[in-house]
Structure formats: C-alpha cells, structure tokens
Enzyme design. Structure first.
Site, PDB file in Angstrom:
ATOM      1  CG  ASP A  94       6.219  13.021  -5.790  1.00 11.80           C
ATOM      2  OD1 ASP A  94       4.979  12.763  -5.428  1.00 11.80           O
ATOM      3  OD2 ASP A  94       6.972  13.454  -4.734  1.00 11.80           O
ATOM      4  CD  GLU A  95       2.789   7.592  -4.296  1.00 11.13           C
ATOM      5  OE1 GLU A  95       3.467   6.671  -4.131  1.00 11.13           O
ATOM      6  OE2 GLU A  95       2.995   8.852  -3.520  1.00 11.13           O
TER       7      GLU A  95
END
Length: 344
Positions: A94-95
């Site tokens: 997610d990053e």
C-alpha cells in the site's frame, strides 16, 4: 493508500462503510492487521492485540484478511504508477516511492502528476490515496502522512527545513518509540531540537544513526528511488510490560508477534528461507536462534511453527523474558516485485 486493507473491505462490503472495522481475527491471540479510520478514532492501530482493540472499541467489527485481494488491488495501482514513471520503489502493498523525473506523460509538474495519479486510483479502484510531493524521499514520506486521508502535501525546497523543524521527532522515518523516548530524555522533542544538536553529539548518543538524524533534521536525504530495492529481512518484536515466565504466556505472545510480522511479510510480497527468533532475558542478555528451511516459508502457520520450535528449545526461562522477536530472512520475491529536479 488510506487504511488500505480496511478500505478494501469497506469498498467490497457496503454494510461495513462508516463503521469501525479491523482486519484480523478476534480471538485472544489475534492481531489487528489494519484498522479503518472509524476504528482509529478509538485508538485502534495495526499490530495491536485483538483483545486490546476490542477493549478500546467494543463495537469493533473484525473481518478476516484477504491478502490475495489486497495484492491484486496493489498490482492494479502499480500499473497506474507505471503510466507516469518507470522508477517505482514499493515499500509494501500500500505504499511506494515514485521518482517522476522521467515524466513519461510530459506533464512537467510533480504536484499535477500526484493529483492525476490520486484521481485515477479513486476512479479505477474506488479507493483513496494520499501523496507527499517533495525533493527527496525523507520529506516525501513525511508529507504523505501530513494530510491523510485523501490528501496531498507539497514540501518545496524553500519550505523543507521549516517543515522538518516543526515536526515531532517521533514522526521521523527511522525514529521508533525507543529512540523517540531516548531523544526526549535528551531534550530533543522536535526537528528544531534535533537540528540544534551537533553531529558529534548525535553520533555519541546514537552511533551510526547519528549522521542520518543530523541530515534529516536539515531536510537532507540523497537516497535514490530504486525500482529493485531488496528487502533483507521482515519481522516484528515486542517488549513486555513485565517479564514473562510461563510457556503458555510466551507462546501466546509469540503468536501475536508472528501475526504482526506476517502482515509485513505479506505487504513485502516475499517468502524466506530463514526464521530467526530474538529473545531478551530479564537481565538484558539477548540471544538469537535461527532455522533455515527448504522450500521457503510462504505461509503464516509454518512461520509460527518454526518460531515456536526455536522458543521451546530455550524454555524453561527461570529468569524471565522481557522481549521476543520473530524475523524472516533469506528472502525471495513472491510476486512481481543522483536525482534530477522536476518542478514541484
């Protein structure tokens, strides 16, 4: 991404929208893998024991993780990134860092690129993302957390030093709770306090990390974005409020630590050949025990079982144990896996 795992669950199951949601298992040994913003309002955080999360939020709804779904959405988002730059350094599912110097679409302004990417993520996945735009990785990382959820923060070169000066040191990437507490004992609470320290002082108190803190306090970071950044190890550890002695207590804590570590393993999209147990005893003596296997460890049950075997060999522990940690190394990817200026 904003509360990624929990947001995917709320997207796919409309009955969960607007409610406090934790991705994880509610049983006594469970750990929260992710929490919705509604749950965070009660103090629920990732890596928190499920029993503690339930205590903070009695109405908390637990949903089991669906890592295959999260991974598929992550790949969908990375495909969007690839329309704008080939230099993508994923940190987790997610990053990611993006170096948009090459600017494949010829947009010419990093902030416009970030906003276009965020708009496409919302349109194509139904999820929101927050972005930090700056001239190095350290500041971009800080900025990405500044206006969450669904926000964008721009830190220009002129604004960088003042932006860092105003932040609490606990917000700095690389400053964990133990280091933050030590800094506060030394009178270092903000970036401005850190900047007032000499390099010699920081190296004396923080060893090899001192030079990093010295540069960070000045908004300096020369690390490039690396599309092939390798992980060396992934894991988790916990220091207990009081020393543990019984095998049942230690096994329960190791299960929680393994759950928290496996969330990070999944986000890193790796499998590993070596499981390492870290143990710190009541007298602060610290040891590690490792076991390597073939084929690589690629499921949480096997990861925990190896950790339990390593722990069992050290018991009983009459002096008590104050810290446990479990790490996976010898990593392989489980799935596809100097900077120039561009106007901000």
């Amino acid at each position: 991404m904003d509360a990624f795992f929990a947001s995917v669950e709320q997207r796919d199951f409309p009955a969960l929208r607007g409610k406090p949601v934790a991705v994880g298992y509610a049983e006594a040994r469970g750990v929260v893998a992710a929490a919705s913003y509604e749950a965070r309002a009660y103090g629920v955080r990732s890596a928190m024991p499920s029993v503690s999360a339930r205590r903070r939020c009695p109405d908390l709804i637990f949903v089991p993780p669906r890592f295959d779904v999260y991974r598929a959405v992550s790949h969908q988002i990375r495909a969007i990134f690839a329309d704008y730059t080939p230099l993508i350094e994923p940190l987790s599912l997610d990053e990611a860092y993006l170096d948009v110097t090459e600017d494949l679409r010829g947009i010419g302004v990093a902030t416009i690129i970030a906003e276009e990417i965020r708009a496409r993520i919302r349109a194509e996945t139904g999820l929101t993302a927050s972005a930090g735009v700056s001239y190095n990785k350290f500041l971009a990382k800080l900025a990405s957390d500044q206006n969450k959820p669904d926000g964008c923060c721009v830190v220009t070169p002129a604004r960088g030093p003042a932006f860092v000066a105003a932040l609490p040191v606990r917000r700095f990437h690389g400053v964990g709770p133990v280091t933050a507490a030590k800094m506060e004992r030394l009178g270092i609470a903000t970036g401005a306090d850190l900047r007032a320290c000499s390099l010699a002082f920081l190296q004396a108190h923080f060893g090899s990390s001192g030079a990093y803190y010295y540069r960070a306090a000045r908004g300096e970071d020369d690390r490039p974005v690396r599309a092939d950044r390798p992980y060396k190890s992934v894991g988790a550890e916990r220091t207990f409020d009081s020393d543990l002695h019984s095998e049942a207590e230690l096994a329960g804590q190791l299960a929680r630590i393994a759950d928290a570590a496996w969330v990070r393993v999944t986000r890193a999209e790796v499998a590993g050949r070596t499981v390492t147990l870290k143990v710190r005893f009541q007298d602060f003596r610290t040891i590690t025990r490792a076991h390597s296997v073939t084929p690589p460890v690629d499921d949480p049950a096997r990861f925990l079982a190896i950790g339990m075997d390593l722990l069992s060999a050290l018991l009983p522990a009459p002096k008590g144990i104050r810290l446990l940690g479990l790490t996976l190394s010898g990593l392989d990817a489980r799935a596809e896996q100097p900077q120039l200026g561009l106007p901000i």
